[in-house]
Design a protein around this motif. Sequence first.
Motif, mmCIF file in Angstrom:
data_model
loop_
_atom_site.group_PDB
_atom_site.id
_atom_site.type_symbol
_atom_site.label_atom_id
_atom_site.label_comp_id
_atom_site.label_asym_id
_atom_site.label_seq_id
_atom_site.Cartn_x
_atom_site.Cartn_y
_atom_site.Cartn_z
ATOM 1 N N VAL A 41 0.849 -1.205 0.000
ATOM 2 C CA VAL A 41 0.000 0.000 0.000
ATOM 3 C C VAL A 41 0.878 1.246 0.000
ATOM 4 O O VAL A 41 0.632 2.200 -0.743
ATOM 5 C CB VAL A 41 -0.927 -0.005 1.229
ATOM 6 N N ALA A 42 1.907 1.253 0.831
ATOM 7 C CA ALA A 42 2.791 2.411 0.931
ATOM 8 C C ALA A 42 3.481 2.707 -0.398
ATOM 9 O O ALA A 42 3.568 3.867 -0.819
ATOM 10 C CB ALA A 42 3.830 2.172 2.026
ATOM 11 N N GLU A 43 3.961 1.661 -1.075
ATOM 12 C CA GLU A 43 4.622 1.876 -2.360
ATOM 13 C C GLU A 43 3.657 2.470 -3.377
ATOM 14 O O GLU A 43 4.022 3.328 -4.177
ATOM 15 C CB GLU A 43 5.196 0.549 -2.875
ATOM 16 N N ALA A 44 2.407 2.018 -3.349
ATOM 17 C CA ALA A 44 1.415 2.543 -4.286
ATOM 18 C C ALA A 44 1.095 4.006 -3.983
ATOM 19 O O ALA A 44 0.940 4.824 -4.894
ATOM 20 C CB ALA A 44 0.144 1.705 -4.224
ATOM 21 N N LEU A 45 0.999 4.354 -2.697
ATOM 22 C CA LEU A 45 0.665 5.732 -2.319
ATOM 23 C C LEU A 45 1.789 6.709 -2.643
ATOM 24 O O LEU A 45 1.554 7.910 -2.757
ATOM 25 C CB LEU A 45 0.323 5.789 -0.827
ATOM 26 N N LYS A 46 2.993 6.207 -2.797
ATOM 27 C CA LYS A 46 4.086 7.086 -3.234
ATOM 28 C C LYS A 46 3.854 7.553 -4.673
ATOM 29 O O LYS A 46 4.348 8.600 -5.077
ATOM 30 C CB LYS A 46 5.424 6.352 -3.156
ATOM 31 N N THR A 103 5.436 4.797 3.786
ATOM 32 C CA THR A 103 5.302 5.757 2.683
ATOM 33 C C THR A 103 6.369 6.830 2.813
ATOM 34 O O THR A 103 6.971 7.248 1.821
ATOM 35 C CB THR A 103 3.897 6.392 2.688
ATOM 36 N N GLY A 104 6.591 7.276 4.043
ATOM 37 C CA GLY A 104 7.667 8.231 4.307
ATOM 38 C C GLY A 104 7.377 9.646 3.860
ATOM 39 O O GLY A 104 8.298 10.453 3.722
ATOM 40 N N ILE A 105 6.107 9.998 3.649
ATOM 41 C CA ILE A 105 5.764 11.329 3.149
ATOM 42 C C ILE A 105 4.834 12.018 4.137
ATOM 43 O O ILE A 105 3.833 11.447 4.569
ATOM 44 C CB ILE A 105 5.085 11.256 1.766
ATOM 45 N N THR A 106 5.161 13.240 4.490
ATOM 46 C CA THR A 106 4.341 14.021 5.400
ATOM 47 C C THR A 106 2.987 14.289 4.766
ATOM 48 O O THR A 106 2.919 14.792 3.647
ATOM 49 C CB THR A 106 5.035 15.357 5.722
ATOM 50 N N GLY A 107 1.900 13.948 5.465
ATOM 51 C CA GLY A 107 0.593 14.146 4.860
ATOM 52 C C GLY A 107 -0.550 13.764 5.766
ATOM 53 O O GLY A 107 -0.379 13.522 6.969
#
Length: 448
Positions: A41-46, A103-107
């Motif tokens: 899921v995290a890879e897709a959300l990137k 995901t590693g992205i602020t959001g």
Amino acid sequence: MRTRLISVRFGTLLSGLLLGLSATVLAVAPQASAATGPAVVAEALKEGPVYVDPRAEAQLPKAEADALAQKIKDAGKPVFVAVLPATSEFPADGLLSALRTQTGITGLYAVRLGEGFDAGADPAVMPANAVRNLTAAVKTGEPVDAGTQLNNFVDQALSQAKGGAPASWGTSGGDTGAPVGALIALGAVAVIGGGGAYTVVRRNRKKKEEVRREAIARLGVVVDEDITAFGEELERLDFHPGEPGADDAMRKDYEQGLDSYEKAKRIMASVQHPEEVRGVTQALEDGRFALARLDARRQGEPLPERRAPCFFDPRHGPSTEDAAWAPAGGARRTVPVCTADAVRLRDGLDPAVRTVDTEYGPRPYYDAGPAYGPWAGGYFGGGILPGLLMGTMLGSMMSSPAYASDFGGGAGFEGGDVSGADFNPSDFGGFGGGDFGGGGGFDGGGGF
């Protein structure tokens, strides 16, 4: 010959652009693979704002998912949505935190897990209270279809979320039918103008880094003074665990004071962002209260109540009363004060205010700039600080977006920035099991 070389180079460049843009189009809305779990899921959300697990497609069909994704992309906000089946691969407990970490992205992250729903956000994107309120607003208590619930949430979130869409999303949505010619033209513009845009981004980031480094340098001087003063208090107390009359309660207070002293030094030694100083002053405040209790026990006096430190200088120790005071040219407000400053105010004298060095000479800390916000926040906490600082320079600056970005939270990351795992899990209410309620953060509280 030269004409031929130019032609060959242009053809090579064009081929590279076509290949790169084709890869981008294919990656924007990746189809789920056989693998599952938070990492997938995290890879897709990137690559795009909406992910629907194949086993949950009945809840949010592809056309609806694409429309929702395009809405988020058009708004350019760091809002992430996942629709997942309620299976053992997606345990409710810790799911939001896991997605945010990987995901590693602020959001702002919203997840529909089976029939449940919850969301969490980095403070730089949306305050926890706002996330909780938005989450509660779309949870009616009655079964509601995923499309309606997610669109209602996203519509409200897009108007409130701060920051921008992550760069990894690109500029084109999957299956949008964008003509290849237009993509090539955009790619050519990117080749020509990308360097300039990158230079601007680098310059802005460099400026922010300089501001943060300067803030840490200023804070370091003040915090070192505070740590030194607390160490001197420990020495003046001259308590020995084995002294006559010492009991377990006294020894516990003294041990807490020592632990706070060491903790403050340890945190300050590793500070890399201004807001981390908050932990130092919180530790010192805990230590001072422990010493106040120890002193009262040794003197045979009633134990003091836990109060905020003296507003004028936290080194004065815990406050003993509240007093009316107004800064120069400002409105009167009630502030916590120590006994000595309370006497000064009653006698019509100025309190002993903590001053710090500035380019204009010594100034009260509340009129010395935004860098001292984290320092004050650790002593007084977020609940009472705005009222105490109302009308001062620091109070005005702390309410600005620039302060929130550079000094307030998320280690200085803004919405859409890649921060990796550098975030505070306690900022996210998260999925605690049950009916996926609450929300606000990524760890503890609430739940599906």
